[in-house]
Design a protein around this motif. Structure first.
Motif, PDB file in Angstrom:
ATOM      1  N   ASP A 225       0.827  -1.214   0.000  1.00  0.00           N
ATOM      2  CA  ASP A 225       0.000   0.000   0.000  1.00  0.00           C
ATOM      3  C   ASP A 225       0.863   1.266   0.000  1.00  0.00           C
ATOM      4  OD1 ASP A 225      -2.297  -1.541  -0.023  1.00  0.00           O
ATOM      5  OD2 ASP A 225      -2.706  -1.287   2.126  1.00  0.00           O
ATOM      6  N   GLU A 226       1.897   1.274   0.832  1.00  0.00           N
ATOM      7  CA  GLU A 226       2.783   2.438   0.876  1.00  0.00           C
ATOM      8  C   GLU A 226       3.535   2.612  -0.440  1.00  0.00           C
ATOM      9  OE1 GLU A 226       5.258   1.886   4.294  1.00  0.00           O
ATOM     10  OE2 GLU A 226       3.653   2.388   5.703  1.00  0.00           O
ATOM     11  N   ALA A 227       3.970   1.515  -1.037  1.00  0.00           N
ATOM     12  CA  ALA A 227       4.671   1.599  -2.322  1.00  0.00           C
ATOM     13  C   ALA A 227       3.737   2.112  -3.413  1.00  0.00           C
ATOM     14  CB  ALA A 227       5.250   0.239  -2.700  1.00  0.00           C
ATOM     15  N   ASN A 228       2.486   1.676  -3.387  1.00  0.00           N
ATOM     16  CA  ASN A 228       1.518   2.174  -4.369  1.00  0.00           C
ATOM     17  C   ASN A 228       1.286   3.669  -4.195  1.00  0.00           C
ATOM     18  OD1 ASN A 228       0.981  -0.130  -5.888  1.00  0.00           O
ATOM     19  ND2 ASN A 228      -0.537  -0.865  -4.429  1.00  0.00           N
ATOM     20  N   GLU A 229       1.182   4.116  -2.948  1.00  0.00           N
ATOM     21  CA  GLU A 229       0.993   5.541  -2.682  1.00  0.00           C
ATOM     22  C   GLU A 229       2.220   6.340  -3.130  1.00  0.00           C
ATOM     23  OE1 GLU A 229      -0.894   9.009  -1.541  1.00  0.00           O
ATOM     24  OE2 GLU A 229      -1.731   7.001  -1.793  1.00  0.00           O
TER      25      GLU A 229
ATOM     26  N   SER B 184       9.491   2.083  -6.247  1.00  0.00           N
ATOM     27  CA  SER B 184       8.313   1.625  -5.507  1.00  0.00           C
ATOM     28  C   SER B 184       7.757   0.342  -6.112  1.00  0.00           C
ATOM     29  CB  SER B 184       7.248   2.714  -5.461  1.00  0.00           C
ATOM     30  OG  SER B 184       6.732   2.963  -6.746  1.00  0.00           O
ATOM     31  N   LYS B 185       7.801   0.232  -7.424  1.00  0.00           N
ATOM     32  CA  LYS B 185       7.345  -0.996  -8.078  1.00  0.00           C
ATOM     33  C   LYS B 185       8.272  -2.160  -7.717  1.00  0.00           C
ATOM     34  CE  LYS B 185       4.348  -1.438 -10.862  1.00  0.00           C
ATOM     35  NZ  LYS B 185       2.953  -1.800 -10.667  1.00  0.00           N
ATOM     36  N   THR B 186       9.563  -1.899  -7.652  1.00  0.00           N
ATOM     37  CA  THR B 186      10.525  -2.929  -7.265  1.00  0.00           C
ATOM     38  C   THR B 186      10.277  -3.399  -5.835  1.00  0.00           C
ATOM     39  OG1 THR B 186      12.149  -1.946  -8.762  1.00  0.00           O
ATOM     40  CG2 THR B 186      12.985  -3.453  -7.085  1.00  0.00           C
ATOM     41  N   SER B 187       9.919  -2.479  -4.947  1.00  0.00           N
ATOM     42  CA  SER B 187       9.613  -2.852  -3.560  1.00  0.00           C
ATOM     43  C   SER B 187       8.422  -3.802  -3.497  1.00  0.00           C
ATOM     44  CB  SER B 187       9.310  -1.613  -2.723  1.00  0.00           C
ATOM     45  OG  SER B 187      10.449  -0.832  -2.570  1.00  0.00           O
TER      46      SER B 187
ATOM     47  N   ARG C  21       4.317   5.522  -5.462  1.00  0.00           N
ATOM     48  CA  ARG C  21       4.317   5.512  -6.929  1.00  0.00           C
ATOM     49  C   ARG C  21       3.339   6.543  -7.474  1.00  0.00           C
ATOM     50  NH1 ARG C  21       5.897   2.611 -11.229  1.00  0.00           N
ATOM     51  NH2 ARG C  21       4.434   2.310 -12.952  1.00  0.00           N
ATOM     52  N   LYS C  22       2.158   6.603  -6.890  1.00  0.00           N
ATOM     53  CA  LYS C  22       1.147   7.565  -7.334  1.00  0.00           C
ATOM     54  C   LYS C  22       1.652   8.994  -7.162  1.00  0.00           C
ATOM     55  CE  LYS C  22      -3.543   9.094  -6.236  1.00  0.00           C
ATOM     56  NZ  LYS C  22      -3.173  10.414  -5.774  1.00  0.00           N
ATOM     57  N   LEU C  23       2.229   9.286  -5.989  1.00  0.00           N
ATOM     58  CA  LEU C  23       2.750  10.626  -5.742  1.00  0.00           C
ATOM     59  C   LEU C  23       3.909  10.961  -6.684  1.00  0.00           C
ATOM     60  CD1 LEU C  23       2.657  10.670  -1.835  1.00  0.00           C
ATOM     61  CD2 LEU C  23       1.175  11.946  -3.400  1.00  0.00           C
ATOM     62  N   ALA C  24       4.779   9.996  -6.938  1.00  0.00           N
ATOM     63  CA  ALA C  24       5.901  10.230  -7.846  1.00  0.00           C
ATOM     64  C   ALA C  24       5.409  10.521  -9.265  1.00  0.00           C
ATOM     65  CB  ALA C  24       6.840   9.027  -7.841  1.00  0.00           C
ATOM     66  N   LEU C  25       4.412   9.785  -9.711  1.00  0.00           N
ATOM     67  CA  LEU C  25       3.886  10.026 -11.058  1.00  0.00           C
ATOM     68  C   LEU C  25       3.139  11.352 -11.143  1.00  0.00           C
ATOM     69  CD1 LEU C  25       2.781   6.421 -12.048  1.00  0.00           C
ATOM     70  CD2 LEU C  25       4.796   7.692 -12.816  1.00  0.00           C
ATOM     71  N   ASP C  26       2.435  11.729 -10.076  1.00  0.00           N
ATOM     72  CA  ASP C  26       1.786  13.048 -10.048  1.00  0.00           C
ATOM     73  C   ASP C  26       2.832  14.165 -10.121  1.00  0.00           C
ATOM     74  OD1 ASP C  26      -0.715  11.896  -9.895  1.00  0.00           O
ATOM     75  OD2 ASP C  26      -0.929  12.213  -7.716  1.00  0.00           O
ATOM     76  N   THR C  27       3.908  14.009  -9.372  1.00  0.00           N
ATOM     77  CA  THR C  27       4.977  15.001  -9.385  1.00  0.00           C
ATOM     78  C   THR C  27       5.660  15.038 -10.744  1.00  0.00           C
ATOM     79  OG1 THR C  27       5.297  14.540  -7.035  1.00  0.00           O
ATOM     80  CG2 THR C  27       7.012  15.793  -8.129  1.00  0.00           C
ATOM     81  N   HIS C  28       5.816  13.870 -11.364  1.00  0.00           N
ATOM     82  CA  HIS C  28       6.386  13.805 -12.715  1.00  0.00           C
ATOM     83  C   HIS C  28       5.535  14.612 -13.688  1.00  0.00           C
ATOM     84  CE1 HIS C  28       6.706  11.997 -16.750  1.00  0.00           C
ATOM     85  NE2 HIS C  28       7.994  12.009 -16.470  1.00  0.00           N
TER      86      HIS C  28
END
Length: 108
Positions: free
Chosen positions: A26-30, A69-72, A32-39
């Motif tokens: 769940d934390e890794a998904n969050e 995050s996907k690797t985690s 990832r979502k934040l990283a893609l939003d920032t991207h």
């Protein structure tokens, strides 16, 4: 004189490990979502000013974070499968402790 407390069940049973893995995922998904939003934010900055080198670098960093995050998530699932397999085979204690410590390292 106090007596030592003896646990009836293992403090890290299968349900607890599954909860930990769910939290990691769940934390890794969050993340990832934040990283893609920032991207996307930095991508929009680049659309407005294509010469902005710092936005380019930060955009790349966001993509790296999304991939990490996907690797985690993949490592967590792999460890969960290994742990389940080890428990089914009745592996020795040192192998189980190693898998627990690997899982613990992912939650830090």
């Amino acid at each position: 004189m106090p007596s030592n407390y003896v646990l009836k069940n293992s403090p890290i049973d299968k349900n607890r490990i599954q909860k930990i893995c769910k939290r990691v995922v769940d934390e890794a998904n969050e993340d990832r979502k934040l990283a893609l939003d920032t991207h996307r934010f930095f991508r929009q900055m680049l659309d407005e000013n294509p010469q902005d080198a710092s936005a380019k670098n930060l955009m790349v960093d966001c993509l790296k974070l999304a991939q990490t995050s996907k690797t985690s998530i993949l490592k967590t699932v792999d460890l969960l499968i290994k742990l389940d397999t080890a428990q089914l085979k009745g592996s020795d204690k040192s192998e189980m402790d190693s898998l627990y410590s690997q899982l613990d390292n992912l939650t830090d």
